[in-house]
Design an enzyme around this catalytic site. Sequence first.
Site, PDB file in Angstrom:
ATOM      1  CE1 TYR A 277      -3.154  -2.858   0.190  1.00 49.96           C
ATOM      2  CE2 TYR A 277      -3.813  -2.150   2.368  1.00 49.96           C
ATOM      3  CZ  TYR A 277      -3.967  -2.996   1.285  1.00 49.96           C
ATOM      4  OH  TYR A 277      -4.928  -3.964   1.321  1.00 49.96           O
TER       5      TYR A 277
ATOM      6  CE  LYS B  44       1.292 -17.287  -2.454  1.00 54.61           C
ATOM      7  NZ  LYS B  44       0.488 -18.521  -2.298  1.00 54.61           N
TER       8      LYS B  44
ATOM      9  CG  ASP C  28      -1.971 -19.734  -0.393  1.00 52.86           C
ATOM     10  OD1 ASP C  28      -1.168 -19.508   0.539  1.00 52.86           O
ATOM     11  OD2 ASP C  28      -1.649 -20.380  -1.401  1.00 52.86           O
TER      12      ASP C  28
ATOM     13  CG  ASP D 281      -7.049  -4.342   4.415  1.00 51.30           C
ATOM     14  OD1 ASP D 281      -8.026  -4.331   5.184  1.00 51.30           O
ATOM     15  OD2 ASP D 281      -6.956  -3.617   3.408  1.00 51.30           O
TER      16      ASP D 281
ATOM     17  CG  ASP E 210     -12.358  -6.504   6.312  1.00 44.79           C
ATOM     18  OD1 ASP E 210     -11.954  -5.925   7.343  1.00 44.79           O
ATOM     19  OD2 ASP E 210     -12.976  -5.933   5.401  1.00 44.79           O
TER      20      ASP E 210
END
Length: 355
Positions: free
Chosen positions: A141, A188, A220, A244, A248
């Site tokens: 980001y 990852k 994942d 993030d 959620d």
Amino acid sequence: MKATIATLPGDGIGPEVMVETLRVLDVIADKFGHDFTITEGLIGGIAIDETGNPLPDETIATCEQADAILLAAVGGPKWSDPMASVRPEQGLLKIRQHFGLFANLRPVKTYPALASHAPLRADLLEGVDILIVRELTGGVYFGQREEMNDEGSAYDTMIYSRPEVERVAHVAFRAAQKRGGKLTSVDKANVLASMRLWRKTVVEVAEDYEDVELDHLLVDACTMHLLTRPASFDVIVAGNMFGDILSDEASVLAGSLGMLPSASLGSERFGLYEPVHGSAPDIAGQGKANPIGMFLSLAMLLRYSLELEAEAVAIEEAVDAVLADGLRTADIARKGEDVATTGQFTQAVIAKLSA
Ligand code: NAD
């Protein structure tokens, strides 16, 4: 203790849940003998209306003079024109950056009384108590980006430096020490170089925390494990984007967005505390807002910025007790159940605290 708390009520249901939270804080001050000074500042849509700026300098000054910030929510349809150059959410990003708040903590807990509201089977949700620590000021980001509208291509870069990973890892390990002693680092590393640095750095930081059991999951796989064995997690640490998404995903385990608190911390005790939900314009002004996310954000403020653990626990236990008694705001009520207003729910929490 004497402490100053800067409050930023913001928009929509923000001012409604803030007022109730300050009633709870008053009771805590009386009960435990503290002297809290409450200051207030503008942020978000109301700040745009009054000053043209979603985070006016006066608000920053008010926050700088405080020991912690308590923020409710910003935004709403009045300010949601995507073409507008000034938007309420800019106030949130600016305040996080201004105070160097690089670690976002989101606890997710399930309540047996609310199991029927969550999308998973009740037996899977039993005992879920997770803390997600998300890196908040680095990663993709904040990396380099290039938009090439004409050419139809664009790129973003995921960059992490060792110090950025170290500091958030320390926050996560310290939190794990105070909780169940387990930390899951999510990355990852099989594909991304930045994530190999992430994993290597977390392993190095782990040497300072021999009492914490560390494991690693690829992001994942983690999304799957969060749904198939949520109760097995204690603390999860992840970079900005993965954190993030995972926070959620985990938030649905609790049954309603209105229940969840968060803390954004920097390297000092200072922090910004806010519920996970937004300004809920659809229910604003109707006494329907669930104040639990805001109450639990106050509990986090007392725990992390003021080191008042007993006071934090008192709020959390009062909320648990009111839910166990069966009181429900509209978002967590089943069909046919009595519904409490925001004020009635608060009154019940206050009664538990005062008992
Ligand atoms: P939202 O979280 O405001 O609302 C989503 C749904 O959850 C709505 O149906 C709402 O009624 C319900 N809800 C949320 N909080 C609740 C509570 N405490 N009690 C009961 N029900 C609650 O998200 P949205 O509708 O996507 O966004 C509305 C506005 O809030 C937008 O302007 C958005 O940009 C802003 N927003 C702000 C923040 C923040 O301040 N940190 C976060 C998310 C969204």
